[in-house]
Design a protein around this motif. Structure first.
Motif: not given
Length: 443
Positions: A277-281, A348-360
């Protein structure tokens, strides 16, 4: 008395606006191609999850991909190497390097999967559970031809980017996705071993894309070597490879950290889906550094590149938050990827920590482009070393606590990307400024 007319000073904002459209036109085909390519891992996970023994095979696929990313690092570095060195050495010399790089990667994968002592000790070294190890070795063997396809593909990407002919990249990626899906469905229907299905499908897709790119690149005239070669391919390739390798190493280290953390079994199952999912961004930004460097060499308008990267970062952050804060996340993990209930709830509980990866990734791509275009590639491995050190520090520290493995891996990934981006910012001199002779970095 008359005075000579003076050329007007360039205006950074105006130059940025004029350069933004050509940069977008050059980058967009690579982004469209990469965005489709980003679906490869989620598709492979979804296929594997529907096969008998899918849970163990999903964990094995995630571990196998982490090894493949590291082995493919020299091949992935070839596109910016071509952009930088094709005029100094000619295209044929770079093609020979691509073939040698890919062949070495293939041999290494086969050795890891088949050599008796290595194939016994390597999964144990990673800390993989016993029930995953057989599928893991099968997965490595299914990837055996992929490094050669990736090396030739990235060489062709570099040639097309250097000539500002990026449209065939998107077309070739469509063919790749089609081939991956067709191969995956065929393997599913014939009852292929779950440990092999994902790797074989991804390898077929890589070769299909490489074939399409080769057809498109036939229109490009070979670049002859100069009478006196400038620079050294080996040095440039080593610098960029070390940067890619150090950035890819955390993928393998993630497996080690998760395997030794709390709730390791569930984390190993859900992590491939989360990383997909992170790789999509992030995959859409794969060639931002190469395209940005080629753009700076042609146009010399850094303001456009900076504005473009900031816009991309903002858009990716908005999309990431939309996924995390809506039912889309559950539909992807539990519905599409078929992750079992326990691991899915953990993810699902912990995926929010990854939201900063694509902008970085977007901001880092802009800084890498400046380093490549300015000939300061020595900054890339230094920044990547900071990335690796930060990942190890965060990963080891978090693994000693009570956090589940998937949470520690996500936090370590974001922390390492932040550290690398800040170090690149410092080493490339901060924000760019305009000068009468073109562009430079301040500092």
């Amino acid at each position: 008395m008359t005075t000579a007319a003076r050329s007007p000073e360039p205006v950074p904002g105006e130059a940025g606006r004029k350069g933004l459209a050509p940069l977008a036109r050059s980058w967009l085909p690579t982004a469209l191609g990469s965005s489709m390519l980003a679906w490869e891992i989620p598709l492979a996970v979804a296929i594997v999850g529907r096969l008998p023994g899918g849970a163990a095979a999903m964990a094995a696929l995630g571990a196998g991909l982490s090894v493949l990313f590291v082995i493919n690092s020299p091949a992935l570095a070839l596109a910016p190497v071509v952009v930088t060195e094709v005029g100094n050495h000619g295209s044929r010399a770079l093609l020979r390097r691509a073939l040698a790089t890919g062949g070495l990667g293939c041999a290494l994968l086969v050795a890891l999967a088949l050599l008796p002592d290595v194939s016994t000790g390597f999964p144990a070294l990673l800390g993989l559970p016993t029930e995953v190890r057989a599928d893991f070795l099968t997965c490595l063997l299914s990837f055996a031809s992929a490094p050669l396809a990736v090396a030739v593909r990235r060489f062709l990407h570099g040639r097309l980017i250097d000539s500002d002919t990026t449209r065939p990249i998107a077309v070739a990626t469509v063919a790749r996705i089609g081939a991956t899906v067709l191969a995956g469905l065929t393997l599913w229907r014939v009852g292929a071993p779950a440990g092999a299905a994902g790797g074989l499908a991804l390898s077929v897709g890589a070769w299909a894309e490489t074939a399409c790119l080769a057809l498109a690149a036939r229109r490009l005239a070979p670049v002859p070597p100069p009478d006196v070669p400038g620079g050294r391919i080996l040095l440039t390739h080593a610098r960029i490879t070390s940067s890619v390798l150090l950035n890819m190493s955390p993928a393998l280290l993630t497996t080690v950290i998760i395997a030794r953390s709390e709730q390791a079994a569930d984390s190993l199952v859900v992590w491939p889906a989360l990383y997909g999912l992170v790789s999509l961004g992030t995959v859409v930004l794969s060639d931002l550094d190469s395209v940005g460097a080629a753009f700076l060499k042609r146009a010399g308008v850094p303001g456009a590149l900076t504005r473009f990267a900031v816009l991309l970062a903002a858009a990716l952050l908005a999309v990431s938050l939309l996924v995390v804060l809506t039912p889309l996340a559950h539909l992807y993990i539990a519905g599409f990827s078929k992750v079992p209930a326990g691991p899915a709830d953990l993810g699902l509980r912990w995926m929010a920590v990854l939201v900063a990866a694509p902008p970085l990734w977007a901001l880092r791509g802009r800084l890498r482009a400046v380093a490549i275009a300015g000939g300061t590639t020595q900054a890339l491995p230094r920044a990547a070393a900071v990335h690796l050190a930060a990942f190890l520090a965060f990963g080891l520290l978090l693994s000693f606590g009570s956090l589940p493995g998937v949470a520690g891996a996500g936090l370590a990934l974001v922390g390492a990307l932040s550290a690398e981006t800040l170090s690149l910012w410092a080493m490339t001199g901060g924000p760019p400024t305009m000068s009468r002779r073109g562009w430079r970095t301040s500092g």
